[in-house]
Design a protein around this motif. Sequence first.
Motif: not given
Length: 513
Positions: A365-386
């Motif tokens: 839930v914290y990482n927006d990771r879905d059960e199939d191993g995909s991610f529902s957002s790019n929040s981690e990428e944007a977080f680090r970049a910003i």
Amino acid sequence: MIRPARPRKPAAVVATVLTTVLLLAACGAPPKVQTALEDVGKADGSATEGAPKGFEDYYGQSLEWTECGEGFQCATASAPLSWKDADAGSIELALRKIPATGQKVGSLLVNPGGPGGSGVDFVGDPGRFGLALRSSFDIVGFDPRGVGSSTPVTCLDDQGKDEFLSTDYPYTPEGLAARIDAVRAWGQACAENTGPLLGTVDTQSAARDMDMLRAALGDDELHYLGFSYGTQLGATYAGLFPDRAGRLVLDGALDPTLSSDEVALQQAEGFESALRAYVADCQAGDQCPLTGSVDEGLQQIHSIVEDAEANPIPTSSARSVTKKLAFYGVAVALYDEASWPYLTQALQGVLWEGTGDDLLYLADVYNDRDEDGSFSSNSEEAFRAINCADGRAEEDMDQMRALAQQIEEAAPTLGESFGYSGIECADWPYPPAEQEFDPSAKGTPPIVVIGTTNDPATPYRWAQSLAKTLDAGVLVTYEGEGHTAYGRSNSCVSGAVEDYLVEGTVPEDGLTC
């Protein structure tokens, strides 16, 4: 903010996700209905007033709104790739609005936090906004540059991202070197897959985008409700455009006066305090798996997290819970006391049954990771970049080691997960942006700043500091647990927010709810 404990989401989002997804089967989102609506925008040229030279067309653009689900309208705005070079090209910004149901005052832009949180997703639940706001405003959520449905920051594929978010790096010379290599590879992948946008996702650029959106929406001044990182975005806007600031509410404030190292230390202390409150509450019930005193309960959580580095916690799937994932699972439940029962459930699984299934779910839930191993957002990428675009933490290894020790002493349960934050922008492909505004934002109307007394992610003292830093800051205090206050606290807070945004009634400075 720094990784790993980031105020990425307002607590209302976390609680909603845990309540609706952990206990109920997920439902598919309705398809978008592409029905053209009336264009909104100023065709008389007044929208371009105040536009930087060369950027008039962006300010004067009309937005074509389409229905995108019952009760919602969506549009795409064009923004310059760089606010320093009008010829550098353009990017897209995704918007979603809940149209006003009554006499419209104007538009209310909202940002849920992060950095990296999707405003488009955030307004998907109209119930988190009071009826007074929904009656008086078009509530507009947008994905900032680099985020979500706007032109996004893109880094590793799902498998690489999953590995990055779950791998532990011990605080040994070898472990720290491996962590630096992983961060460096992440940054290189971001540069290769994102392109020059990676160098222009700083908060000041996003604030300039907001002024452009204000004009495109047809408003003379910006009304705004920002949570968590959204307070930094709102305060930045106020500093850049004090004469165009309307009614701004900043909930779960970041302190603009702190260094990245001070943020790491104080945020670690915030999570320690919130965790202590959780343990006391858990042990007051009859199903708490934590035994003994509160301090002993904290030590048991510490052991679960630390032991997972050498002995990852097994689950019913092929995955296991590493130390990093264990930390995420504990941290996410502290964003709202309504989520505490889910942490208790996860700890029961580990301590009573020897399984990490529920703790892993919380981490996902914290990482927006879905059960199939995909991610529902790019929040981690944007977080680090910003974050890397906005500034850097101390990168000297000896100073990082000393700070890590200080953090662990101040926050003995989870503090180790906050150390060595200077590594997180190691060899980042672009330099940080230089500050171009006055943090005091002199000349604005009153700006309402809300702080929650035991907020783990943005400690209360940060709201106190932001309210003092802003020339027109007005502090409202919510005495309670969790991250942010509006939409999850009480009628005192909601009344103060809505009376100000709708009627312009300024709450008493120092109001305590």
